[in-house]
Design an enzyme around this catalytic site. Structure first.
Site, PDB file in Angstrom:
ATOM      1  N   ASP A  56       0.737  -1.678   0.228  1.00  0.00           N
ATOM      2  CA  ASP A  56       0.131  -0.208  -0.010  1.00  0.00           C
ATOM      3  C   ASP A  56       0.968   1.084   0.567  1.00  0.00           C
ATOM      4  OD1 ASP A  56      -2.132   2.336   0.342  1.00  0.00           O
ATOM      5  OD2 ASP A  56      -2.371   1.144   2.508  1.00  0.00           O
ATOM      6  N   SER A 134       1.745   9.948 -14.916  1.00  0.00           N
ATOM      7  CA  SER A 134       0.546  11.046 -14.815  1.00  0.00           C
ATOM      8  C   SER A 134      -0.097  11.115 -15.286  1.00  0.00           C
ATOM      9  CB  SER A 134       1.121  12.228 -15.045  1.00  0.00           C
ATOM     10  OG  SER A 134       0.423  13.346 -14.701  1.00  0.00           O
ATOM     11  N   TYR A 148      -8.019  15.227  -8.915  1.00  0.00           N
ATOM     12  CA  TYR A 148      -7.284  14.252  -9.236  1.00  0.00           C
ATOM     13  C   TYR A 148      -5.969  15.481 -10.587  1.00  0.00           C
ATOM     14  CZ  TYR A 148      -6.262  10.834 -12.415  1.00  0.00           C
ATOM     15  OH  TYR A 148      -5.006  10.227 -13.366  1.00  0.00           O
ATOM     16  N   LYS A 152      -2.223  15.051  -9.493  1.00  0.00           N
ATOM     17  CA  LYS A 152      -0.981  14.691 -11.146  1.00  0.00           C
ATOM     18  C   LYS A 152      -0.087  16.197 -11.459  1.00  0.00           C
ATOM     19  CE  LYS A 152      -1.989  10.718 -11.905  1.00  0.00           C
ATOM     20  NZ  LYS A 152      -1.277   9.562 -11.250  1.00  0.00           N
TER      21      LYS A 152
END
Length: 275
Positions: A56, A134, A148, A152
């Site tokens: 993880d 990315s 999001y 990125k």
């Protein structure tokens, strides 16, 4: 040369396809998954060439332990691919701090933790290649994907600086920016903000509906995408950025035009602010 390639998030999508293509090409692939039961699936991709590990990326102590275990077992790490991550849909105002922090934690801090853990190994070896997955969303913004986009954009900003920091040390960095590909990103792995505000139905709402409507029918072929990434991994002079798919390339060109237009129109205002 057989490369030792470490890929996070190989349970499906780009990670799984890249693991397959890299193994077919004769490389040794270490792929991480979230559950112990999934490691057997990774081992079975190419028995003796692919090896599953539980990881993880949000558990930073575990990241260090797994990297150490892999290096002790295989002797080195030639390529590290930060692929683990997920999408979050919702307008900025709809996004809770908890949802925003979780998005940044996995997509940015998880990749940062892996990157920091492998850098000492690559520095000592005087070679290595870090591949950051990315998205075109890391170069351009879209309504409904703001956090999001933020995760990125953060990954890309860090990676551009990293490229300059480690180039003299023999370490390469590549940022991969896919457009819409036929993976599970927009399907079962997608997260949505709990809050919905009707005022954003015509902006964020339309984008979210569009992304959902093409899930499973995206134009990008993940196998061909993985093969393109493998070409970069095999290159002696890889690019800083690799855009994947017609949509990503067109949107990147649009972003450049947008920036150039603002620069041209407002350059004199900006120049007038120096002493």
């Amino acid at each position: 040369m057989n490369k030792i390639i470490f890929i996070t998030g190989v349970s499906s999508g780009f990670g799984r396809e890249l693991a397959k293509e890299a193994a077919i090409a004769g490389n040794t692939v270490i792929g991480t998954v979230r559950q112990q039961a999934q490691t057997a699936e990774v081992d079975a991709i190419s028995p003796g060439n692919t090896f599953g590990y539980v990881l993880d990326v949000n558990d930073h102590d575990s990241v260090k332990e797994v990297i150490s275990a892999v290096v002790n077992r295989f002797g080195r790490l030639d390529v590290v691919v930060n692929n683990a991550g997920y999408g979050l849909m919702g307008a900025v105002e709809e996004t809770s701090m908890e949802e925003a922090r979780a998005q940044m934690e996995t997509n940015f801090f998880g990749a940062l933790a892996v990157t920091q853990a492998v850098l000492p190994v690559m520095r000592e070896a005087g070679q290595g290649h870090i591949v950051q997955f990315s998205s075109i969303a890391g170069l351009t913004g879209s309504p409904g994907l703001a956090l999001y986009n933020a995760s990125k954009h953060a990954l890309e900003g860090m990676s551009e600086a990293l490229y300059l920091e480690v180039k003299p040390l023999g370490i390469k960095v590549t940022i991969v920016e896919p457009g819409p590909f036929r993976t599970n990103w927009a399907g079962g792995s997608m997260h949505f903000t709990r809050q919905k505000i009707d005022a954003y139905n015509e902006t964020s709402g339309k984008v979210i509906h569009m992304v959902n409507s093409i899930s499973g029918a995206q134009p990008g072929d993940p196998v061909k995408g993985a093969q393109a990434v493998l070409k970069v991994i095999e290159s002696a002079d890889p690019p800083l950025r690799l855009l994947l798919g017609k949509s990503a390339i067109e949107r990147a060109k649009g972003k450049l035009e947008w920036v150039q237009k603002d620069l041209d129109n407002w350059e004199s205002v900006g120049l007038a602010t120096d002493f």
